[in-house]
Design an enzyme around this catalytic site. Structure first.
Site, PDB file in Angstrom:
ATOM      1  N   SER A 193       0.709  -1.145   0.074  1.00  0.00           N
ATOM      2  CA  SER A 193       0.039  -0.031   0.067  1.00  0.00           C
ATOM      3  C   SER A 193       0.741   1.232  -0.065  1.00  0.00           C
ATOM      4  CB  SER A 193      -0.874  -0.024   1.262  1.00  0.00           C
ATOM      5  OG  SER A 193      -0.131  -0.243   2.422  1.00  0.00           O
ATOM      6  N   ASP A 244      -3.846   8.049   7.882  1.00  0.00           N
ATOM      7  CA  ASP A 244      -4.681   7.244   8.548  1.00  0.00           C
ATOM      8  C   ASP A 244      -3.644   6.264   9.811  1.00  0.00           C
ATOM      9  OD1 ASP A 244      -3.115   5.175   7.090  1.00  0.00           O
ATOM     10  OD2 ASP A 244      -4.796   4.698   5.922  1.00  0.00           O
ATOM     11  N   HIS A 275      -0.703   4.734   7.253  1.00  0.00           N
ATOM     12  CA  HIS A 275       0.034   5.211   6.138  1.00  0.00           C
ATOM     13  C   HIS A 275       0.392   6.908   6.374  1.00  0.00           C
ATOM     14  CE1 HIS A 275      -2.522   2.003   4.501  1.00  0.00           C
ATOM     15  NE2 HIS A 275      -1.332   1.731   3.946  1.00  0.00           N
TER      16      HIS A 275
END
Ligand SMILES: *[C@@H]1O[C@H](CO)[C@@H](O)[C@H](O)[C@H]1NC(C)=O
Ligand SMILES: *[C@@H]1O[C@H](CO)[C@@H](O)[C@H](O)[C@H]1NC(C)=O
Ligand SMILES: *[C@@H]1O[C@H](CO)[C@@H](O)[C@H](O)[C@H]1NC(C)=O
Ligand SMILES: *[C@@H]1O[C@H](CO)[C@@H](O)[C@H](O)[C@H]1NC(C)=O
Ligand SMILES: *[C@H]1O[C@H](CO)[C@@H](O)[C@H](O)[C@H]1NC(C)=O
Ligand SMILES: CC(=O)N[C@H]1CO[C@H](CO)[C@@H](O)[C@@H]1O
Length: 359
Positions: A34, A323, A326
């Site tokens: 991610s 978040d 990240h």
């Protein structure tokens, strides 16, 4: 009709390759998790790890969620931009619907990165994501499509000059806690290193030569990991795994590049880079390096960054974390700048810009 069209397309593609031959990097191929995903998982119907909803993308042009795990651009976007591209190349899965012919974008690069994935096939196996091994199989398809379109010599030349950017490993370590599968730290890190070894050899055999690799950040310090400590402290053991893996990966790359003629690499120390930020937030103009900008509950890490359940901060550039896992766009930009032109302490043996220019 089709028979006449195909040769002329091939001719056009050869012209494009020749035309961009003076650029130092013709294409970028992105693999990983991610930290690099630019929308792969949004195209996976059964993926549980996704960011195709607000408030993700709130600072992206036209405030659209794009599948990036960020308020805006991610580190790969900024690295691509520094290298001379607009942003990260698009996801492989978004390039497959072009009817009979190969997608021209293959000549400029493709992203295979999938959030939640890792070096091991077992990492994220129940989350519907694409592990690194499968990403490399997808790259093999691209390589064979390129070969069919422009020939093996041109493909070899193109790939040998292209940048292969890999950002992975964090999810393997995250997933190893709290149950360690009965392995010691040394055994587990050896597993990760063996997997990386294998992946890099497969990429080399497919024509990759220039490897820009991002190590594992101190994942024990992300808001999600801090939740496990009553005092919001970093998860020490997780960080130790991340740090030890950096050392092991550095040795592996040194060994591989001495065995494989023509292999060049640059390894970013995301651990050190992030720790510098956490240890001295004001030096980076940051105010909060512990909690998430977007989320809810303790450290804003008990809720995903999902509108309307989450709250989102307005001073996003003051935060390290967007978040629960990240980084913000602001910190991603700092990371890209350091990877691109930082000192050997943070990116070695050469920085990404030196890798780009090295032929
Ligand atoms: C890098 O990004 C900026 C801002 O989006 C853009 O104006 C610029 O054209 C990009 N650079 C390249 C080489 O595309
Ligand atoms: C691309 O390669 C795959 C796997 O080799 C093949 O199935 C597909 O037909 C190829 N597509 C084109 C357009 O050549
Ligand atoms: C991981 O999966 C790939 C297929 O995607 C397979 O080729 C490979 O052997 C698997 N690796 C391990 C260690 O099981
Ligand atoms: C959570 O985010 C909001 C802004 O969205 C902020 O006001 C609040 O202080 C944050 N809470 C924590 C615990 O960091
Ligand atoms: C890495 O990057 C820059 C170019 O962007 C280069 O001039 C410099 O020598 C390198 N930095 C260090 C400290 O090695
Ligand atoms: C996938 C993998 O490589 N697993 C290995 C991890 O390490 C243990 C212990 O060294 C091996 O038994 C596994 O085969």
């Amino acid at each position: 009709m089709a028979e006449r069209w195909v040769p002329s397309l091939s001719f056009f593609l050869v012209m494009v390759v020749l035309h961009s031959a003076d650029a130092s990097i013709p294409a970028m191929f992105i693999l990983g998790d991610s930290t690099a995903d630019v929308g792969t998982n949004s195209l996976l119907p059964f993926s549980f790890i996704r960011a195709d909803f607000p408030y993700n993308g709130i600072d992206f042009p036209s405030s659209k969620p794009t599948g990036r795990f960020s308020n805006g651009f991610n580190t790969v976007d900024f690295l691509a931009n520094l290298t001379g591209f607009q942003i990260s190349p698009p996801p492989f899965l978004s390039l497959l619907n072009s009817q009979s012919s190969m997608n021209k974008q293959f000549l400029k690069g493709v992203s295979f990165a999938s959030g939640g994935s890792g070096l091991l096939n077992t990492t994220g196996q129940f989350l519907g994501v694409i592990p690194l091994g499968k990403q490399i199989q997808q790259f093999a398809t691209v390589q064979s499509n390129l070969t069919a379109a422009i020939g093996s010599d041109e493909t070899e030349k193109l790939l040998s000059k292209s940048l292969f950017l890999i950002s992975t490993g964090g999810n393997d370590i995250l997933g190893h806690f709290p149950f360690n599968g009965g392995l010691t730290k040394e055994e587990f890190i050896k597993n990760l290193s063996d997997a990386y070894d294998n992946h890099l050899k497969n990429l080399f055999e497919l024509g990759a030569r220039k490897f820009a690799i991002v190590g594992v950040p101190p994942i024990g310090c992300c808001p999600l990991s801090r939740l496990a400590d009553i005092n919001d402290h970093c998860h020490k053991e997780m960080n130790e795994y991340a740090r030890d893996f950096q050392t092991t990966l550095s040795a592996l790359l040194q060994k591989l590049s001495s065995e494989y003629g023509g292999m060049k690499y640059s390894l970013g120390n995301a651990y050190e880079m992030t720790m510098n930020v956490i240890d001295d937030p004001p030096a980076f103009n940051l105010k909060d390096v512990k909690s998430a900008c977007c989320g809810g509950g303790r450290l804003n890490a008990s809720l995903p960054c999902l509108k309307p359940f989450a709250t989102v901060c307005s001073n996003r550039d003051d935060y390290l974390f967007w978040d629960l896992v990240h980084p913000t766009q602001h910190v991603s930009k700092l990371a890209a700048q350091t990877l691109y032109s930082g000192p050997p302490r943070l990116v070695s043996p050469i920085n990404f810009s030196q890798l780009v220019e090295n032929n």
